[in-house]
Enzyme design. Structure first.
Site, short mmCIF file in Angstrom:
data_model
loop_
_atom_site.label_atom_id
_atom_site.label_comp_id
_atom_site.label_asym_id
_atom_site.label_seq_id
_atom_site.Cartn_x
_atom_site.Cartn_y
_atom_site.Cartn_z
N SER A 1 -6.38 6.36 -7.29
CA SER A 1 -4.95 6.23 -7.61
C SER A 1 -4.40 4.98 -6.94
O SER A 1 -4.44 4.86 -5.72
CB SER A 1 -4.19 7.47 -7.12
N ARG B 1 -0.23 11.27 2.54
CA ARG B 1 -1.06 10.05 2.46
C ARG B 1 -0.75 9.06 3.58
O ARG B 1 -0.76 7.85 3.38
CB ARG B 1 -0.87 9.37 1.10
N GLU C 1 -1.40 2.55 -2.94
CA GLU C 1 -2.14 3.41 -2.02
C GLU C 1 -3.32 2.69 -1.38
O GLU C 1 -3.54 2.83 -0.17
CB GLU C 1 -2.63 4.68 -2.75
#
Length: 345
Positions: A237, A159, A335
């Protein structure tokens, strides 16, 4: 002033001082370059699915990316698919499956635009775009040049990417994916998906079956945008899965013997954030004022009635983060990109 809430999947965010839409890459570069010359703060906004905008909005220029175009060429046993940043992601995945291009199918149903995929190194169910990206075309705001960065120059990790580590430097214009010409999916690397498909881990299935199974799994978690499902009024998320050093993992094991984990090639350990959140006392559906954890997926923080503020959402995020840290000694990291706001310490 243009309100930004309608441009985000959370439905949160105040006004932009100035707002413009870029329908071509050239226009996008021109708008950003002019803003930089005049020292105007700039926010480049894609699909709004991975962003949290402050209630105060953005005191500068917001540029909505609306560029379009897909070109395809052959490279041996692969196709090179070059996609403008403003194209929506899931229609691209649907086309790849229909055309027999393998490599994106497990990322079906992810909201947002193509331009955001290399920034976040978007991934799901055992696939991530780092596995298929050949090249990213971007405007380098430091050198004021359009550059083509090969995958090895993008610094991809979980990520993460060079684009995310310095959000102010590059504006993604287009992404080229190298996809296998095959009617079969890539090797199934995620146990939950393999189980749904009744396949062995590492096995391969028809592309359409893989896509259908992923969409079913995502819908069951409220992760496919649906105006009729309040659980999808989220930014996906909210926390990434923590990656711990060996020492940190040992400390966690002392507090939570037998906790779930994935051992990483470099010796680090990835721990599921959803498990940490639930075990810290925050189940699905946990509410704090007008916001709540999704009733389907512990990692999603939602604005279910559309009546919350960004301050409400961040209060829930801090509450969850602090609870996990107190119980397990692990600090969760958000995130989504936070614009004009922060979780703080």
């Amino acid at each position: 002033m243009e309100m930004l809430a309608p441009y985000t999947t959370l439905g949160l965010g105040g006004p932009a001082r100035d707002f413009a839409e870029a329908s071509t890459a050239e226009q996008l570069v021109s708008l950003v370059a002019e803003a930089d010359r005049n020292a105007v703060p700039t926010l480049v906004l894609g699909g709004g699915s991975n962003v949290v905008v402050a209630d105060e909005g953005f005191d500068g220029l917001v540029i909505k990316v609306a560029t379009e175009g897909v070109s395809v060429s052959r490279d041996g046993e692969q196709v090179l698919v070059t996609v403008e940043a403003g194209e929506d992601w899931d229609p691209l995945v649907a086309r790849a499956v229909a055309e027999g291009w393998s490599g994106l199918e497990c990322m079906s149903g992810i909201p947002g635009q193509v331009g955001s995929t290399p920034i976040q190194n978007v991934g799901a169910y055992g696939q991530e775009v780092a596995q298929s990206i050949r090249c990213v075309r971007a405007y380098d705001r430091r050198t004021r040049q359009v550059v083509d960065l090969e995958a090895r120059q993008c610094g991809f990790s979980y990520r993460d990417s060079v684009f995310k580590r310095d959000l102010a430097r590059h504006v993604v214009l287009a992404v080229t994916y190298a996809l296998d010409v095959s009617e079969l999916s890539g090797p199934l690397a995620y146990a939950e998906l393999a189980g749904r498909l009744r396949a062995e881990p590492g096995g391969r299935v028809p592309l359409a079956r893989a896509r259908e199974a992923v969409l079913e799994l995502r819908r069951g978690k409220g992760m496919v945008l649906d105006p009729g499902d309040p659980d999808t009024r989220s930014a996906g998320s909210f926390f990434t899965n923590p990656v711990l050093t060996a020492e940190q993992a040992e400390a966690l094991a002392a507090r939570a013997p037998g906790h779930p984990q994935w051992d990483m090639p470099d010796g680090s350990v990835k721990v599921p954030a959803a498990w940490l959140i639930e075990q810290a006392g925050f189940p699905k559906g946990y509410e704090l004022g007008p916001v709540r954890i999704s009733t389907k997926h512990t990692l999603a923080l939602t604005n279910p009635m559309g009546s919350a503020t960004t301050a409400d959402l961040l209060a829930l995020a801090r509450h969850v983060r602090d609870g996990v840290r107190e119980k397990f000694g692990v600090t969760l990291v958000n995130e989504p990109m936070l614009v004009g706001c922060a979780l703080g310490e």
